[in-house]
Scaffold this motif. Structure first.
Motif, PDB file in Angstrom:
ATOM      1  N   HIS A 116       0.812  -1.221   0.000  1.00 53.83           N
ATOM      2  CA  HIS A 116       0.000   0.000   0.000  1.00 53.83           C
ATOM      3  C   HIS A 116       0.844   1.269   0.000  1.00 53.83           C
ATOM      4  O   HIS A 116       0.295   2.365  -0.013  1.00 53.83           O
ATOM      5  N   GLY A 117       2.174   1.118   0.060  1.00 58.19           N
ATOM      6  CA  GLY A 117       3.030   2.294  -0.106  1.00 58.19           C
ATOM      7  C   GLY A 117       3.630   2.863   1.162  1.00 58.19           C
ATOM      8  O   GLY A 117       4.146   3.993   1.143  1.00 58.19           O
ATOM      9  N   ALA A 118       3.601   2.099   2.273  1.00 58.58           N
ATOM     10  CA  ALA A 118       4.282   2.581   3.477  1.00 58.58           C
ATOM     11  C   ALA A 118       5.765   2.752   3.180  1.00 58.58           C
ATOM     12  O   ALA A 118       6.338   2.025   2.368  1.00 58.58           O
ATOM     13  N   ARG A 119       6.395   3.723   3.833  1.00 59.08           N
ATOM     14  CA  ARG A 119       7.782   4.061   3.505  1.00 59.08           C
ATOM     15  C   ARG A 119       8.761   3.708   4.605  1.00 59.08           C
ATOM     16  O   ARG A 119       9.912   3.370   4.350  1.00 59.08           O
ATOM     17  N   ILE A 120       8.325   3.849   5.851  1.00 63.73           N
ATOM     18  CA  ILE A 120       9.241   3.610   6.973  1.00 63.73           C
ATOM     19  C   ILE A 120       8.639   2.527   7.858  1.00 63.73           C
ATOM     20  O   ILE A 120       7.434   2.549   8.152  1.00 63.73           O
ATOM     21  N   PHE A 121       9.490   1.582   8.260  1.00 68.22           N
ATOM     22  CA  PHE A 121       9.027   0.413   8.999  1.00 68.22           C
ATOM     23  C   PHE A 121       9.770   0.344  10.329  1.00 68.22           C
ATOM     24  O   PHE A 121      10.988   0.166  10.349  1.00 68.22           O
ATOM     25  N   ARG A 122       9.018   0.507  11.410  1.00 71.40           N
ATOM     26  CA  ARG A 122       9.623   0.457  12.749  1.00 71.40           C
ATOM     27  C   ARG A 122       9.606  -0.997  13.199  1.00 71.40           C
ATOM     28  O   ARG A 122       8.536  -1.599  13.322  1.00 71.40           O
ATOM     29  N   VAL A 123      10.820  -1.550  13.433  1.00 66.15           N
ATOM     30  CA  VAL A 123      10.927  -3.008  13.521  1.00 66.15           C
ATOM     31  C   VAL A 123      11.860  -3.493  14.618  1.00 66.15           C
ATOM     32  O   VAL A 123      12.787  -2.794  15.025  1.00 66.15           O
ATOM     33  N   HIS A 124      11.597  -4.697  15.072  1.00 68.15           N
ATOM     34  CA  HIS A 124      12.576  -5.420  15.869  1.00 68.15           C
ATOM     35  C   HIS A 124      13.529  -6.183  14.957  1.00 68.15           C
ATOM     36  O   HIS A 124      14.722  -6.234  15.206  1.00 68.15           O
ATOM     37  N   GLU A 125      13.015  -6.796  13.891  1.00 65.82           N
ATOM     38  CA  GLU A 125      13.834  -7.645  13.017  1.00 65.82           C
ATOM     39  C   GLU A 125      14.139  -6.922  11.704  1.00 65.82           C
ATOM     40  O   GLU A 125      13.290  -6.848  10.805  1.00 65.82           O
ATOM     41  N   VAL A 126      15.352  -6.397  11.598  1.00 66.08           N
ATOM     42  CA  VAL A 126      15.720  -5.567  10.448  1.00 66.08           C
ATOM     43  C   VAL A 126      15.888  -6.400   9.183  1.00 66.08           C
ATOM     44  O   VAL A 126      15.353  -6.061   8.117  1.00 66.08           O
ATOM     45  N   VAL A 127      16.628  -7.479   9.279  1.00 64.62           N
ATOM     46  CA  VAL A 127      16.988  -8.242   8.071  1.00 64.62           C
ATOM     47  C   VAL A 127      15.743  -8.810   7.396  1.00 64.62           C
ATOM     48  O   VAL A 127      15.539  -8.660   6.182  1.00 64.62           O
ATOM     49  N   GLU A 128      14.881  -9.431   8.187  1.00 69.45           N
ATOM     50  CA  GLU A 128      13.677 -10.058   7.627  1.00 69.45           C
ATOM     51  C   GLU A 128      12.750  -8.999   7.029  1.00 69.45           C
ATOM     52  O   GLU A 128      12.181  -9.182   5.955  1.00 69.45           O
ATOM     53  N   THR A 129      12.612  -7.886   7.745  1.00 69.42           N
ATOM     54  CA  THR A 129      11.711  -6.844   7.247  1.00 69.42           C
ATOM     55  C   THR A 129      12.250  -6.235   5.964  1.00 69.42           C
ATOM     56  O   THR A 129      11.498  -5.986   5.016  1.00 69.42           O
ATOM     57  N   ARG A 130      13.556  -5.996   5.913  1.00 65.36           N
ATOM     58  CA  ARG A 130      14.149  -5.434   4.698  1.00 65.36           C
ATOM     59  C   ARG A 130      13.892  -6.361   3.502  1.00 65.36           C
ATOM     60  O   ARG A 130      13.556  -5.907   2.410  1.00 65.36           O
ATOM     61  N   GLN A 131      14.029  -7.655   3.725  1.00 61.73           N
ATOM     62  CA  GLN A 131      13.784  -8.591   2.612  1.00 61.73           C
ATOM     63  C   GLN A 131      12.341  -8.515   2.141  1.00 61.73           C
ATOM     64  O   GLN A 131      12.062  -8.500   0.939  1.00 61.73           O
ATOM     65  N   VAL A 132      11.417  -8.464   3.091  1.00 60.31           N
ATOM     66  CA  VAL A 132       9.996  -8.399   2.711  1.00 60.31           C
ATOM     67  C   VAL A 132       9.706  -7.100   1.962  1.00 60.31           C
ATOM     68  O   VAL A 132       9.067  -7.092   0.902  1.00 60.31           O
ATOM     69  N   VAL A 133      10.191  -5.996   2.491  1.00 58.77           N
ATOM     70  CA  VAL A 133       9.904  -4.693   1.878  1.00 58.77           C
ATOM     71  C   VAL A 133      10.530  -4.611   0.481  1.00 58.77           C
ATOM     72  O   VAL A 133       9.900  -4.125  -0.466  1.00 58.77           O
ATOM     73  N   ASP A 134      11.748  -5.116   0.338  1.00 61.00           N
ATOM     74  CA  ASP A 134      12.382  -5.095  -0.988  1.00 61.00           C
ATOM     75  C   ASP A 134      11.657  -6.027  -1.960  1.00 61.00           C
ATOM     76  O   ASP A 134      11.522  -5.722  -3.147  1.00 61.00           O
ATOM     77  N   MET A 135      11.212  -7.163  -1.451  1.00 60.68           N
ATOM     78  CA  MET A 135      10.479  -8.087  -2.333  1.00 60.68           C
ATOM     79  C   MET A 135       9.189  -7.435  -2.817  1.00 60.68           C
ATOM     80  O   MET A 135       8.851  -7.525  -4.013  1.00 60.68           O
ATOM     81  N   VAL A 136       8.470  -6.782  -1.918  1.00 63.41           N
ATOM     82  CA  VAL A 136       7.226  -6.118  -2.314  1.00 63.41           C
ATOM     83  C   VAL A 136       7.515  -4.982  -3.295  1.00 63.41           C
ATOM     84  O   VAL A 136       6.820  -4.821  -4.302  1.00 63.41           O
ATOM     85  N   ALA A 137       8.554  -4.204  -3.025  1.00 60.75           N
ATOM     86  CA  ALA A 137       8.909  -3.108  -3.939  1.00 60.75           C
ATOM     87  C   ALA A 137       9.265  -3.662  -5.318  1.00 60.75           C
ATOM     88  O   ALA A 137       8.963  -3.049  -6.345  1.00 60.75           O
ATOM     89  N   THR A 138       9.874  -4.826  -5.339  1.00 59.02           N
ATOM     90  CA  THR A 138      10.233  -5.448  -6.617  1.00 59.02           C
ATOM     91  C   THR A 138       8.987  -5.930  -7.341  1.00 59.02           C
ATOM     92  O   THR A 138       8.850  -5.761  -8.551  1.00 59.02           O
ATOM     93  N   ILE A 139       8.049  -6.505  -6.589  1.00 59.51           N
ATOM     94  CA  ILE A 139       6.786  -6.938  -7.195  1.00 59.51           C
ATOM     95  C   ILE A 139       6.019  -5.725  -7.731  1.00 59.51           C
ATOM     96  O   ILE A 139       5.465  -5.755  -8.838  1.00 59.51           O
ATOM     97  N   ARG A 140       6.001  -4.645  -6.958  1.00 57.43           N
ATOM     98  CA  ARG A 140       5.317  -3.431  -7.401  1.00 57.43           C
ATOM     99  C   ARG A 140       5.967  -2.819  -8.634  1.00 57.43           C
ATOM    100  O   ARG A 140       5.349  -1.996  -9.325  1.00 57.43           O
ATOM    101  N   GLY A 141       7.232  -3.163  -8.861  1.00 57.25           N
ATOM    102  CA  GLY A 141       7.955  -2.557  -9.972  1.00 57.25           C
ATOM    103  C   GLY A 141       8.666  -1.271  -9.580  1.00 57.25           C
ATOM    104  O   GLY A 141       9.172  -0.553 -10.429  1.00 57.25           O
ATOM    105  N   ASP A 142       8.726  -0.990  -8.279  1.00 56.43           N
ATOM    106  CA  ASP A 142       9.426   0.205  -7.807  1.00 56.43           C
ATOM    107  C   ASP A 142      10.930  -0.017  -7.725  1.00 56.43           C
ATOM    108  O   ASP A 142      11.699   0.943  -7.667  1.00 56.43           O
TER     109      ASP A 142
END
Lengths: 286, 178
Positions: A249-275
């Protein structure tokens, strides 16, 4: 452009904000980084994992022992200065609702004030303006800091969250906070039951459509736990699923305990979106 | 194809789609190959293209554009860019899986490119090339034919790159004609 204190980021950048608790009693880490050296080790770890932001907090969100201004400052101000000098490349956020604490951490080098209790202290935005730092405007439905929701009701929680956070952002602009230094956050679980937090996740595109950069704080929260009937410590998969939806949905900043896992998810979604282009492309193209 | 007297050099490059910007990931997976291509094309002008249309032509056009060169018609060309490569069946992880005939087939082509041997290229077995998913076989054979038909000698031949990072044999070669 997004400007967080001394640091700037492109408008399409996604950012990891790693939680660093200087508390003996936060729900997830239960005091694991209460000792200053442990907290500094946590900073080193999340920076190494690629977090762009560290969010330093001295008071747990849930009810508990009263932490006055002096004690909160003892927990965070000198620590901010240490992180500032040891990691000049990382954005320093401080999770506080108090203007007086905000002022002290800005003097110590903070770049961002994460006002997790929705503008409870209206002076915090004035501090952000005075020090030219960034500010997170959150929605709590008017909850008093460190209270749990009890029979909270909204006509439309998404509309309420948008109206409040955008209103706070515009108020901050009026006080002199730079427009490119404001974030809005629906604040999952703050002043909300699980159904409210789920609806905010489902309809987060309405919030990103405001044009203000959206921060989400989903990590291991109760709305995930209740959705899956899982205790703290077993909520990572659910957190990441919610993260994927928020990222879609376009969230930009993710406040997290687990950085590595979240970064992978966010990058995967950005890749699917074509961003974002895939990291490498060979399959079928060699 | 007739090779006009104006053509002084021939450069052979792979026709790999991953060389195209629209297929590029965030990391360049073939930096060494790209550098070799740029060096091989250095100093050329009015470059004609010999390539199959599906991937070879767009790849060749991009590689020329990438260094600011324009494509020229063959009759006026100072150089010829041939986009063609070897077998895609060089290993178990190769796109076409392993075919034991791939390595010796590619070795013959590779030696011909290294030595400026147009006769060998002109005699390439296209049926075997097709079986080995050697997409470059037809254009490399056409190159051999054209050089032989022109009666020109290959004065210097340089094989600047030969590798198969993804199971497909890539070459960058440059021939300067007498």
């Amino acid at each position: 452009m997004l400007r967080l204190g001394r640091h700037t980021f492109a408008d399409d950048a996604t950012l990891m904000m790693a939680i660093v608790n200087r508390t003996p009693d936060s729900f997830y880490d239960r005091g694991a980084t209460w000792a200053e050296e442990k907290a500094l080790e946590r900073v080193a770890q999340v920076v190494e994992q690629g977090a762009e932001i560290v969010d330093i907090g001295g008071i747990k969100a849930a009810p508990g022992a009263v932490i006055d201004v002096a004690e909160e400052k003892t927990r965070v101000v000198d620590f901010v200065a240490r992180v500032r000098s040891a990691y000049p490349g990382v954005v320093i956020s401080v999770d506080t609702w108090r203007a007086e604490v905000g002022r002290a951490v800005c003097e110590a080098g903070a770049d961002l004030l994460n006002d997790a209790w929705g503008g409870h202290d209206p002076g915090l935005a004035e501090v952000a303006a005075e020090f030219d730092v960034a500010l997170v405007c959150t929605h709590t439905g008017g909850a008093t800091p460190r209270t749990r929701p009890h029979r909270v009701a909204y006509d439309d929680v998404v509309a309420d969250a948008i109206a409040h956070t955008v209103g706070e952002a515009e108020r901050a602009v009026g006080l002199g906070v730079a427009r490119e230094s404001l974030l809005i956050d629906p604040a999952h679980d703050f002043g909300k039951n699980t159904l409210h937090s789920l609806e905010l996740t489902r309809r987060l595109d309405e919030m990103t459509a405001t044009g203000w950069p959206v921060l989400v704080s989903l990590s291991n929260k109760d709305f995930v736990g209740e959705s899956l009937d899982l205790p703290v410590g077993e909520r990572l998969t659910g957190t990441l699923a919610a993260t994927a939806v928020a990222a879609w949905h376009g969230a930009r900043i993710f406040r997290v305990h687990e950085v590595v896992e979240t970064r992978q998810v966010v990058d995967m979604v950005a890749t699917i979106r074509g961003d974002l282009a895939p990291a490498r492309l060979v399959r079928g193209l060699a | 194809m007739r090779l006009s007297a104006s053509v002084a050099s021939v450069v052979v490059v792979p026709a790999a789609p991953l060389l195209l910007p629209e297929h590029a990931g965030r990391a360049d997976v073939v930096p060494g190959l790209r550098a070799a291509v740029r060096r091989a094309l250095e100093g050329l002008h009015d470059v004609a293209v010999l390539a199959e249309p599906a991937w070879g032509e767009p790849v060749a056009a991009h590689l020329l554009r990438d260094i600011g060169l324009l494509e020229a018609p063959l009759g006026e060309a100072g150089a010829l860019l041939v986009a063609g490569d070897g077998s895609a069946r060089r290993g178990e992880k190769a796109p076409g899986h392993l075919d034991e005939r791939a390595a010796p087939y590619d070795a013959v082509v590779e030696e011909a490119l290294r030595e400026g041997d147009a006769v060998t290229l002109a005699s390439l077995d296209l049926d075997l090339g097709a079986e080995l998913l050697a997409a470059g076989a037809p254009v490399l054979r056409a190159l051999g034919d054209a050089v032989l038909a022109s009666g020109r000698a290959v004065q210097t031949a340089d094989l600047a790159y030969a590798d198969d990072p993804f199971g497909v044999r890539y070459w960058v070669a440059r021939w300067d004609l007498a």
